[in-house]
Scaffold this active site. Structure first.
Site, PDB file in Angstrom:
ATOM      1  N   GLY A  46      57.233   8.493  38.964  1.00  0.00           N
ATOM      2  CA  GLY A  46      56.618   7.212  38.749  1.00  0.00           C
ATOM      3  C   GLY A  46      55.679   7.681  37.637  1.00  0.00           C
ATOM      4  CD  GLN A  51      50.193   7.897  35.693  1.00  0.00           C
ATOM      5  OE1 GLN A  51      51.157   7.267  36.196  1.00  0.00           O
ATOM      6  NE2 GLN A  51      49.997   9.105  36.106  1.00  0.00           N
ATOM      7  CB  CYS A  88      48.746  11.672  40.488  1.00  0.00           C
ATOM      8  SG  CYS A  88      48.548  10.504  39.028  1.00  0.00           S
ATOM      9  CG  LEU A  89      53.415  12.839  36.397  1.00  0.00           C
ATOM     10  CD1 LEU A  89      54.255  12.129  35.445  1.00  0.00           C
ATOM     11  CD2 LEU A  89      53.998  14.355  36.538  1.00  0.00           C
ATOM     12  CG  HIS A 130      50.829   7.206  43.297  1.00  0.00           C
ATOM     13  ND1 HIS A 130      50.229   8.510  43.663  1.00  0.00           N
ATOM     14  CD2 HIS A 130      50.914   7.239  41.797  1.00  0.00           C
ATOM     15  CE1 HIS A 130      50.020   8.827  42.919  1.00  0.00           C
ATOM     16  NE2 HIS A 130      50.175   8.425  41.574  1.00  0.00           N
ATOM     17  CD  GLU A 131      53.354   5.612  39.445  1.00  0.00           C
ATOM     18  OE1 GLU A 131      52.489   5.211  38.589  1.00  0.00           O
ATOM     19  OE2 GLU A 131      53.472   6.757  40.024  1.00  0.00           O
ATOM     20  CG  HIS A 134      48.037   4.990  38.291  1.00  0.00           C
ATOM     21  ND1 HIS A 134      47.181   5.852  37.893  1.00  0.00           N
ATOM     22  CD2 HIS A 134      49.109   5.659  38.925  1.00  0.00           C
ATOM     23  CE1 HIS A 134      47.449   6.873  38.164  1.00  0.00           C
ATOM     24  NE2 HIS A 134      48.617   7.024  38.929  1.00  0.00           N
TER      25      HIS A 134
HETATM   26 ZN    ZN Z   1      49.673   8.859  39.480  1.00  0.00          ZN
END
Ligand code: ZN
Length: 159
Positions: A46, A51, A88-89, A130-131, A134
């Protein structure tokens, strides 16, 4: 399509509340394509627009080779609970346990600005929560139960 730079923890852009998308312009279409490419390249499941430095309510998710675009998403129902490992990226090399609903239903718009409803359980429910966090400037690290761990050799799913 082009890879975008993934912003990392400490970057203020990750703490901002994103604005609704009012129209899917060619720029937004390109952003969506780039976000998928960037997410796949980074082995994530995701990615949210902030991000890659864009403060818009837009996320892409793919947990099971079923790409999903969510524009202006809102969670309208949740059920149950799951606690599991998350990464998380934007927080490279770290993971931790987070408790999320085991089921979520989300209402959003797709890339054609058609209203859609997406239901998910387990990993998909986790990825959606999670997304969407953000988009309101929150990272999973705020919700980790116990220690934030360093990812070891074993490859982890990152969101
Ligand atoms: Zn993330």
């Amino acid at each position: 399509m082009a890879l975008r730079t993934i912003r990392e923890i400490g970057d203020d852009v990750l703490k901002k509340v994103c604005k609704e998308v009012t129209e899917v312009t060619p720029r937004i279409k390109t952003l969506i394509e780039d976000m998928f490419e960037t997410m796949y390249e980074a082995d994530g499941v995701g990615l949210a627009a902030p991000q890659v430095g864009i403060l818009k309510r837009l996320v892409v998710i793919d947990v099971d080779e079923n790409p999903i675009v969510l524009i202006n998403p809102k969670i309208v129902a949740t059920d149950g609970e799951q606690t599991g490992q998350e990464g998380c990226l934007s927080v490279p090399g770290k993971c931790g346990d987070v408790t999320r609903p085991n089921y979520v239903k989300v209402v959003a718009f797709n890339e054609n600005m058609e209203q859609i409803e997406v239901e998910g359980t387990e990993l998909l429910a986790r990825a959606i929560c999670h997304e969407l966090d953000h988009l309101d400037g929150h990272l999973f690290t705020e919700k980790v139960v116990g220690p934030l761990r360093t990812v070891t050799e074993e490859k982890e799913d990152e969101e």
